[in-house]
Scaffold this motif. Structure first.
Motif, PDB file in Angstrom:
ATOM      1  N   GLY A 103      -0.349  -8.894  -5.329  1.00 17.63           N
ATOM      2  CA  GLY A 103      -0.907  -7.545  -5.332  1.00 17.63           C
ATOM      3  C   GLY A 103      -2.014  -7.286  -6.315  1.00 17.63           C
ATOM      4  O   GLY A 103      -2.860  -8.132  -6.589  1.00 17.63           O
ATOM      5  N   LYS A 104      -1.977  -6.110  -6.864  1.00 15.52           N
ATOM      6  CA  LYS A 104      -3.054  -5.581  -7.695  1.00 15.52           C
ATOM      7  C   LYS A 104      -3.048  -6.228  -9.079  1.00 15.52           C
ATOM      8  O   LYS A 104      -2.017  -6.314  -9.728  1.00 15.52           O
ATOM      9  CB  LYS A 104      -2.811  -4.072  -7.829  1.00 15.52           C
ATOM     10  CG  LYS A 104      -3.848  -3.276  -8.564  1.00 15.52           C
ATOM     11  CD  LYS A 104      -3.407  -1.824  -8.536  1.00 15.52           C
ATOM     12  CE  LYS A 104      -4.417  -0.933  -9.236  1.00 15.52           C
ATOM     13  NZ  LYS A 104      -3.968   0.482  -9.201  1.00 15.52           N
ATOM     14  N   ARG A 149      -4.151  -9.316  -3.307  1.00 20.55           N
ATOM     15  CA  ARG A 149      -3.960  -8.360  -2.202  1.00 20.55           C
ATOM     16  C   ARG A 149      -3.812  -9.085  -0.869  1.00 20.55           C
ATOM     17  O   ARG A 149      -4.429  -8.715   0.128  1.00 20.55           O
ATOM     18  CB  ARG A 149      -5.116  -7.357  -2.159  1.00 20.55           C
ATOM     19  CG  ARG A 149      -5.314  -6.628  -3.489  1.00 20.55           C
ATOM     20  CD  ARG A 149      -6.582  -5.789  -3.466  1.00 20.55           C
ATOM     21  NE  ARG A 149      -6.943  -5.349  -4.799  1.00 20.55           N
ATOM     22  CZ  ARG A 149      -6.645  -4.147  -5.312  1.00 20.55           C
ATOM     23  NH1 ARG A 149      -5.954  -3.306  -4.613  1.00 20.55           N
ATOM     24  NH2 ARG A 149      -7.020  -3.845  -6.536  1.00 20.55           N
ATOM     25  N   ASP A 167       0.827  -1.204   0.000  1.00 18.19           N
ATOM     26  CA  ASP A 167       0.000   0.000   0.000  1.00 18.19           C
ATOM     27  C   ASP A 167       0.866   1.261   0.000  1.00 18.19           C
ATOM     28  O   ASP A 167       0.552   2.253  -0.667  1.00 18.19           O
ATOM     29  CB  ASP A 167      -0.924   0.013   1.226  1.00 18.19           C
ATOM     30  CG  ASP A 167      -2.000  -1.055   1.154  1.00 18.19           C
ATOM     31  OD1 ASP A 167      -2.307  -1.506   0.031  1.00 18.19           O
ATOM     32  OD2 ASP A 167      -2.521  -1.451   2.215  1.00 18.19           O
TER      33      ASP A 167
END
Length: 1025
Positions: free
Chosen positions: A815-816, A788, A390
């Motif tokens: 992740g994304k 995520r 993040d």
């Protein structure tokens, strides 16, 4: 001063520079007065530094302790502390000097704050200011440190071509850049040493360990040879060398250590690669002991080397505990390099703290710390990595709070694992007294010797410079080599429309074809020249993972059309490769399936006909690099696993209409149809959290290579002579072979639950045969379901030279999603703690439908086999003084863990930026528009001969510079081989015939002739059908 305030001030400076570049008016008297007022407000120490920077006293801003043998108490401070304290005043001077058109002062301020802002992840705006100033004031000198900073930024963002050209220019021209004036030859040597050091890091990222180590050694010679040795440079190079040795195979290490041109006495007498690496890291720590971040980095590497050695076959059982304790000590030293509550503003530093905390947890696990404590520490590290992801994607104002959260979690790990302060009698140092007892090593390096070393690389770097743009972007004037400026170091990338065909062999002739290349190709410029200062190209200002990761996000809601991504001219490699619709988008053709003739997601051999188990809808899982080497049908035995493009293969443009073929007019990639006989058995596997194991049909229970066979153990079209089932030979470096208890000679009931012995074998290194005997299954398939999320994992690397897979325990964050999805795989951003480059982006990939682990492992094996062959090919080119070089991007595997259970597998590769092209396919097609294709065909010819006429590497695609005369980065190869059973993408003997008779042809090209390769010979035994 927090990150948000810094960002606001930098933005004001950038706007002032943009405004100044658009107007030619003279500054007003008020603006001159403001400039004088700002400069006068600086403290004496900063004013002195600013004057020295303006006078070009040094090419890099020095630390006080950097060149001193005897360091006083006043020297044990770092420039970053001074800059941090006075950053508002310095940025005020920068803005005022821009407005007052005092370009020399403005560039001097940029020079002073550059390193600090790089550590705080703000280089992009500062470099943009630099280029705007250069365009407006061409005669103002730009420091070599800033030019090399641009190369580092390109390296981090995946633009390796541009970084290479910058560094080659500085190396070839003795550091000459623009109007910068050197005061001594030693300053030129320093710039060359740093340049060759960064280029070594590029080769490290490409997985060329031996070549990278040689360059880092050259940089060490340069740093030692200065009138006052550069302790910071030496420490940095020793740390990089330690990291390279950690990843290098033993064969390359022997070649490196026995090289008559290389003197390695400074690494001590340890002959083992990992102990030499640990020694190099420890020396790096001592040289940089007054900088907390360098100490943290060094001890993290040292501890990892000691931890790895404790598992190695060479480590005596009686000493294993001792090395684990030394590793634990090193990690603890790193965690103590920052005090409680002390702010960390560097992405690299945060990543290294998390890596060190996790590694300390691993050391404690093997030292017998209670399981519940280890589990709690592990979960804390996973939470920290999730927050770090993040942080990398957060706005500037949000970073400070996220940073505090991460460091709070690191403090919790320290508490859980009872990290205690060490004895340190030197107040300014960050290392314990016990580290100071290491004996100094006398080296006799001279500047004359360094220049001789650099001369060995001269031809290569000079040839790269010839392919670079030599015009200043500010004026368009030709620049003399000795006056090359920051904006003239461009690269010309020949970009053509390389539409490729995907064709399924033996599929019904009237299958509809799809040729809408606009769906998948970002717009190409016909003669694209990407230069270092292209201000309107968004990725030119990307300096880290966070920025890069945000580019493709626009496609998340519209995965069916890459053309909607609005990519800039220098397009993202992933989407480009997805768009090529070549080998990574193979069509499944199950001749017995009721869906025959319709589009099937390639390489997704999941359930056979009649199976009800389906994978959940993928929301963008992993790296999509789908290639022809996976299955041809939806039945489980689909033989081969897909090759992927590291950073560059991509999914096609997402779901397509149900059509049998996706065809482009210029080039096609074929898949062999393999008739398969699905087995009726279903095996139900209990799902693990966050993953789905799917039941599937069962095929022959044999070694890994049988993965390419159908259920009867034979490929229907392959002649019997192609079926190879050679008994396993013992690998002298394989833990399981040496211990005579093959990693699971008897597969346990819970096959994917790892025992202590399994960990020991994987961490020590196991051969391909032993690994696949343990993990191969015709029953259990995996599919990653959640993004995520952070997991523990085993990071697996494969070396073709030694045939070994070596694991390292790590933590990975899935992740994304990248917003694009191919026919077989999906791509996603991945960060893991033991990735080769901390600031670089990595892309993970997972099949869209559940797949057995061996498919992922084969993907990695094939990519690394191609890299092994191309490295030998490059040596042949170099021997003939041909400086063009071809690289294959390295690929690695991550076994995702849930406790000690394997819950999934993904492959990961470095992310690449650039224009993706396809040179050849896997049958007879080739794109003659690129000179690189000639090199590619010669490479295929070379691999055929080098493999004793048994293999050929085909399907060449990737990123080409200077029309192939410069650097070519390839990915996602196919290999036709008669060493292994035939499969849908391995056409075996027929594939060899395709290459020899059609793609290469009977006549050798100029590159083959230059290398004096014997003419290709037809294979009379090859069946023609």
């Amino acid at each position: 001063m927090d990150s948000h305030e810094v960002g606001v001030l930098l933005e004001e400076c950038l706007r002032a520079a943009e405004a100044a570049s658009l107007q030619c008016k003279q500054p007003t008297e008020a603006e001159r007065i403001d400039f004088c007022s700002c400069t006068d407000s600086l403290c004496a120490e900063l004013a002195s530094l600013l004057q020295e920077a303006t006078d070009m006293k040094w090419p890099f801003v020095p630390e006080k302790w950097q060149y001193k043998q005897s360091v006083s108490a006043n020297d044990k401070t770092n420039l970053s502390d001074l800059i941090s304290k006075h950053l508002p005043e310095l940025l005020a001077v920068l803005k005022a000097s821009i407005v007052a058109q005092e370009a020399s002062t403005a560039l001097a301020v940029v020079f002073l704050v550059d390193r600090f802002l790089y550590w705080t992840d703000d280089s992009s705006r500062l470099l943009k200011i630099t280029k705007l100033l250069h365009r407006r004031h061409r005669d103002a000198p730009v420091a070599p440190q800033l030019v090399i900073r641009q190369a580092r930024v390109y390296l981090n963002s995946g633009k390796l071509q541009k970084a290479e050209y910058i560094l080659s220019s500085l190396i070839t021209n003795s550091g000459a850049t623009g109007c910068w004036v050197y005061h001594s030859e030693s300053d030129k040597a320093l710039v060359q040493a740093v340049s060759v050091q960064v280029r070594g890091v590029i080769l490290q990222k490409l997985g060329l360990w031996l070549e990278a180590a040689e360059l880092i050694w050259a940089s060490l010679v340069g740093f030692y040879a200065l009138p006052q040795p550069d302790k910071k440079g030496i420490g940095t190079s020793l740390g990089i060398l330690a990291n390279i040795l950690l990843s290098m195979n033993d064969e390359d290490f022997t070649a490196f250590r026995t090289n008559p041109h290389i003197e390695l006495s400074l690494l001590g007498d340890d002959s083992h690669r990992l102990l030499s690496a640990a020694q190099a890291a420890k020396r790096a720590v001592i040289y940089s002991q007054y900088n907390s971040f360098y100490v943290l980095t060094g001890v993290a590497i040292q501890g990892t080397c000691l931890l790895s050695y404790s598992f190695s076959v060479a480590c005596p059982d009686s000493q294993r505990q001792s090395f684990l304790m030394k590793a634990r000590e090193a990690f603890a030293i790193g965690l103590l390099s920052k005090s409680e509550g002390e702010l960390v503003t560097s992405k690299q530093e945060l990543h290294t703290f998390l890596k060190t905390a996790y590694s300390l947890t691993v050391a404690h696990k093997w030292l017998g710390t209670p399981r519940e404590v280890v589990a709690q520490a592990t979960q804390t590290c996973q939470k920290g990595l999730a927050i770090f992801y993040d942080y990398c994607h957060a706005d500037t104002e949000a970073r400070d709070s996220l940073c505090a959260e991460i460091m709070n979690l690191v403090a919790q790990v320290k508490l859980l694992l009872q990290v205690e302060p060490f004895l340190n009698s030197d107040k300014g140092s960050f290392i314990p007294d016990s580290y100071r007892n290491i004996e100094g090593t006398s080296v006799n390096f001279t500047l004359e010797g360094f220049f001789k070393v650099m001369q060995r690389f001269h031809k290569y770097h000079a040839s790269l410079c010839k392919t670079s743009n030599s015009k200043c972007k500010g004026t368009g004037d030709e620049i003399d080599g000795a006056k090359l400026c920051i904006t003239a170091l461009g690269t010309t990338i020949g970009t053509l429309n390389t539409e490729c065909t995907t064709e399924t062999s033996k599929v019904s002739a009237d299958t509809p074809k799809h040729s809408d290349s606009s769906v998948v190709h970002p717009p190409h410029k016909p003669d694209l020249c990407t230069t270092i200062d292209t201000l309107d190209t968004v990725e030119d200002w990307i300096d880290d993972i966070a920025s890069v990761a945000q580019i493709p996000s626009a496609a998340e809601t519209t995965p069916q059309s890459l053309s909607q991504l609005n990519l800039s001219s220098s397009s993202i490699s992933l989407t480009d490769s997805f768009s090529s619709q070549s080998s990574w988008e193979k069509i499944s053709a199950d001749l017995k399936s009721p869906t025959n003739g319709k589009h099937q997601p390639t390489s997704l051999s999941v359930e056979g006909p009649g199976k009800s188990s389906k994978s959940p809808e993928s929301d963008g899982s992993f790296f999509l690099l789908d290639t022809v080497d996976s299955e041809t049908s939806d039945s489980l035995h689909d033989p081969i696993y897909k090759n992927h493009t590291p950073g560059g293969e991509g999914p096609s443009s997402g779901p397509h209409p149900q059509e049998g073929l996706n065809v482009h007019p210029k080039m096609d990639t074929e898949i062999d149809s393999v008739s398969t006989k699905p087995d009726a058995k279903n095996v139900v596997v209990t799902p693990q959290p966050k993953f789905s194991h799917c039941a599937s049909t069962e095929t022959t229970d044999s070694s890994f290579e049988m993965l390419e066979d159908n259920s009867s153990g034979r490929c229907s079209e392959a002649p019997s002579t192609e079926k190879v089932n050679v008994p396993q030979r013992k690998n002298p470096s394989c833990y399981s072979c040496l211990k005579h208890n093959t990693l699971a000679s008897a597969v346990p009931k819970a096959q994917y639950s790892l025992s202590r012995q399994d960990y020991q074998a994987l961490l020590a290194g196991v051969c391909n045969e032993c690994l696949l005997k343990r993990l191969h299954s015709n029953k259990t398939q995996f599919k990653l379901k959640e993004h995520r999320t952070a997991y523990s994992a085993l990071h697996l690397k494969f070396s073709k030279a030694t045939g070994l897979w070596t694991a390292r325990e790590t933590c990975v964050y899935i992740g994304k999603p990248m917003g694009v999805e191919g026919k077989q795989r999906a791509a996603i951003w991945v960060q893991f703690l033991h990735q080769e480059e901390r600031l670089s982006s990595y892309v993970g990939k997972d099949y869209l439908k559940p797949k057995q682990i061996q498919f992922h492992l084969k993907d990695v094996e094939r990519q690394m086999t191609a890299q092994y062959y191309v490295t030998e090919f490059n040596k042949s080119l170099y021997d003939k003084e041909v400086m063009a070089q071809i690289f294959y991007i390295p690929s690695e595997a991550l076994l995702i863990l849930n406790g000690d259970d394997i819950a999934g597998c993904v492959t990961v590769e470095p992310f690449m930026l650039g224009d993706f092209v396809k040179l050849t396919n896997n049958t007879g097609k080739k794109d003659k528009s690129f000179q690189a294709t000639e090199y590619g065909l010669a490479f295929g010819h070379f691999t055929y001969l080098y493999s004793c006429c048994q293999e050929v590497v085909v399907d060449l695609q990737g990123w080409v510079t200077a029309n192939g005369k410069g650097l070519t980065y390839l990915t996602d190869p196919q290999i036709h081989s008669i060493k292994t059973p035939r499969g849908p993408s391995n056409f075996a003997a027929r594939g060899l015939r395709y290459f020899l008779e059609e793609q290469h042809g009977p006549e050798c090209n100029s590159i083959c002739q230059l290398l004096k390769l014997p003419p290709v010979v037809k294979q009379p035994h090859v069946p023609r059908y």
